[in-house]
Design an enzyme around this catalytic site. Structure first.
Site: not given
Length: 756
Positions: A448, A35, A38, A655, A651
């Site tokens: 971009d 649980c 724990c 960037d 990409d």
């Protein structure tokens, strides 16, 4: 800081230098947790270890991630602390083994199922007695006999239910209290009260003693049923990883000593020459050295159209060779392949914690002791008010049983596991739960231009023959492409590709001459052909005055317009531009519909930037143009300084700083490794609509988590008072507790069916 992998066969670790400290990260499995209390207890134990800076323990994923000072402690020492506390710490395998993982899950499900079946068989007669008393049903007298009920209940309590006593002992020994403590206390109270009334309490002739064996046995049975259903449901939360693992080839055909040998994929090494036949999966990443084919890369890019491959092209493991046979040199194997990296990202995300879980963790840390205190107060109050010890014990038992914090501990991690898995199935890789949570807070998205909004490569957009020349547009394009065949310039290559797309045949050219900054000239089809800008035409005496309006109109649209001439006569204009991706306009409209501000950033000139922005529906005031790569991060920070939560999408290498600066960085997966490393979310399909899906998935997952937390809190906040007031039968409390965690996991699994 650069991360470097430590060579450690026993535990997954990463280390890096931070000042004078050798900071490291260890990840390992933690077993035996039942649980939220724990996982919170294990977390506290790890955080108390000298040298540990941060520890996270995920209940649903059963994993621990610890950041520590390697000069003070070690991963092995951390695992020893967990083992000493009564839980089990096991190293993560060096590579994901889908079969072993699935077998472990199946084994746990079988174990829980068998325990439940045994408990159900033994508890059924006791439950029948309880129902018979409630509905006045005629039952065999033997079932009412105290010794018979004792005989049925005892194996359930101490054999089937031994795991609760064992778990309670481990938890208390480690200085915390968990669900097992509550179950052991509650069922033991009912069981031993029944034992006392059976063997020791004074009896009145003709009157049956008050027995509660059915309460203790049925409660344990119902909890085991809940655990069995929970184990089945939790097994489905990691289905995304199993699907990814299933994509991997099992064997590879390698060339060794001039012979083709089939070897397990684990035995392929970098530099091996691998043979792939039509219809086979490509086993590892590499570069083609011989042969041509088309490869289905839909598992990586989402594009259903196969990609043509030839020598020098790269191939990715788990993609499918469609037609031709080829050989390639292995460049990445094992954990370095693209598929293995994707699986690692998904695993890390599913094992991570979202910030929203802090509230549940804080409550779980003190929950069980508080519940035990409430149960004690309940017993004392009922005994003082009624003088009936049996009633006081039963009400106390109901409080202990109803209060299990299982649902609280599963509310967040199960949704995170399912949400990140759903993302992976759709090519969206979240690096952690915090990024999945942060995405739904985004207010502005900066895109971009090149490679994100646009395709990132020039293409022919317009072919305009002049009326002074009687040829067609295709003939004009063939003339220009024929002389551009020898050119290495991207614009020239775009013109050549333009003819390939139209199925046109080129003529041979000779006398090729490149004029830097102006254009080219060459002879083809018996004519001297010029392709270039105004300066080239002016120098060669070509009159372009009548065509300047057309030229300027194309340039205003952000296109590079090239004039074509022959023998001092202007023949026409061919315009080339970086074209917008088909889905960009639709995706940007969807982002706006979600109430987000959409911006575009580019290093291109304002004229080109405004043209692209207009095409995709971005307002002119939301355009950042002529921005140098090193200044992109400043543009992101400008919006953040205005109090906005910003997502950056890019990409390229340039960037990366902007991706790292943004609140949420999204890297187009078809871009560079550097961009993906700096980003929080990777969009593997290179599709702008994936941004919409990522943000939408974040919203859906957070809504799901809030639903789970609401019901978990409501369940306990209402259940405990009702039980304390004596309005809840312990058996009903056990059923409610068992199904509370099942309902949370089931609700999380709904995310698998949503459309993003």
């Amino acid at each position: 800081m650069d991360d470097k992998q430590r060579a450690n066969p026993t535990v997954s670790t990463t280390s890096h230098k931070a000042g004078s400290a050798d900071m490291a990260k260890a990840e390992f499995r933690v077993g035996g947790m039942t649980c939220a209390a724990c996982s919170a207890g294990v977390e506290r134990m790890l955080q108390r270890v000298p040298g540990v800076h941060q520890a996270h323990v995920n209940l649903a994923a059963e994993r621990a991630a610890v950041h520590y000072d390697a000069a003070v402690t070690s991963a092995e020492a951390l695992m020893a602390v967990v083992n000493k506390s009564g839980y089990t710490a096991e190293p993560l395998p060096a590579e994901v083994d889908g079969d072993r993982e699935q077998e472990a899950r199946a084994s746990e499900i079988r174990r829980q199922k068998n325990l439940f079946i045994v408990a159900a068989i033994l508890s059924a007669p006791l439950l029948l007695v309880m129902l018979g008393m409630i509905f006045n049903l005629p039952l065999p007298e033997i079932l009412h006999a105290p010794l018979v009920q004792f005989a049925f209940a005892t194996p359930v309590q101490f054999i089937v239910g031994w795991s609760f006593y064992k778990g309670a002992y481990k938890s208390l020994r480690s200085g915390s209290a968990n669900m097992d403590v509550l179950v052991a206390l509650g069922t033991s109270a009912a069981y031993f009260l029944s034992v006392y009334n059976t063997f020791f309490a004074p009896t009145i002739p003709g009157q049956m003693p008050h027995l509660y064996f059915e309460s203790s046995a049925v409660i344990i049975t119902l909890i085991l049923l809940g655990k069995y259903l929970e184990a089945r449901a939790k097994g489905k939360t990691s289905e995304a990883i199993r699907k990814l693992i299933g994509l991997q080839a099992k064997t590879a055909r390698v060339v060794r000593n001039e012979q083709e040998l089939d070897v397990p994929i684990a035995e392929v090494v970098v530099g091996d020459i691998v043979v792939v036949r039509p219809g086979e999966k490509i086993p590892v990443d590499g570069e083609i050295v011989q042969g041509t084919s088309s490869v289905d890369e839909s598992m990586l890019t989402g594009e259903s159209i196969p990609v043509d491959k030839e020598p020098g092209d790269s191939v990715v493991g788990a993609t499918i060779n469609k037609h031709g046979a080829f050989r390639f040199r292995a460049t990445k194997v094992g954990a370095d392949t693209a598929l293995a990296q994707i699986i690692k990202i998904v695993e890390d995300a599913q094992g991570s914690k979202a910030p929203i879980q802090r509230l549940a963790d804080t409550i779980a840390g003190v929950f069980v002791p508080v519940v035990v205190a409430i149960a004690a107060v309940t017993f004392i109050a009922w005994y003082l008010l009624t003088g009936n010890a049996e009633q006081a014990i039963i009400n106390m038992t109901a409080v202990l049983v109803i209060a299990c914090p299982c649902a609280l501990g599963l509310a967040t991690p199960t949704s995170i596991m399912v949400g990140t898995g759903k993302g992976a199935e759709n090519g969206i890789l979240f690096k952690g739960g915090e990024h999945l949570e942060n995405a739904q807070r985004v207010q502005d998205v900066i895109l971009d231009k090149t490679g994100t909004i646009t395709k990132g490569e020039p293409a022919v957009t317009d072919v305009v023959p002049f009326s002074t020349w009687q040829g067609t547009a295709d003939q004009l394009l063939v003339l220009a492409a024929s002389v551009e065949q020898a050119s290495e310039h991207p614009l020239g290559q775009a013109i050549v590709k333009g003819t390939q797309g139209r199925g046109l045949e080129l003529s041979p050219a000779e006398g090729f001459q490149a004029i830097p900054g102006h254009g080219i000239m060459a002879q083809t089809a018996g004519r001297q052909i010029l392709v270039g800008n105004r300066k080239l035409m002016q120098e060669q005496g070509v009159n372009i005055e009548p065509h300047l309006v057309t030229l300027e109109q194309l340039e205003e649209q952000g296109k590079t317009a090239m004039l074509v001439a022959s023998e001092q006569q202007a023949l026409g204009i061919i315009a080339v531009a970086d074209t917008v991706k088909e889905e960009s306009t639709r995706a940007i409209a969807d982002l706006k519909a979600m109430g987000l501000g959409v911006y575009m950033i580019t290093g291109d000139n304002w004229r080109t930037a405004r043209s692209i922005a207009e095409q995709v529906g971005i307002e002119q005031e939301h355009v950042f143009a002529e921005v140098l790569p090193e200044h992109k991060a400043e543009a992101v920070q400008k919006l953040r300084d205005a109090g906005r939560r910003v997502a950056m999408v890019g990409d390229g290498i340039n960037d990366a700083p902007a991706l790292a600066t943004a609140d949420v960085g999204l890297a187009i997966g078809t871009g560079t490794d550097v961009a993906m490393e700096a980003a929080d979310i990777t969009l593997m399909r290179g599709n702008l609509e994936s941004i919409v899906s990522a943000i939408r998935l974040s919203h859906l997952t957070m809504r799901n988590i809030k639903q789970n937390l609401f019901w978990a809190f409501l369940y306990n906040s209402l259940g405990i008072p009702v039980a304390a007031l004596g309005l809840l039968n312990p058996v009903v409390a056990g059923a409610a507790m068992a199904f509370s965690s099942v309902s949370v996991v089931t609700n999380a699994l709904r995310l698998r069916t949503v459309r993003i």
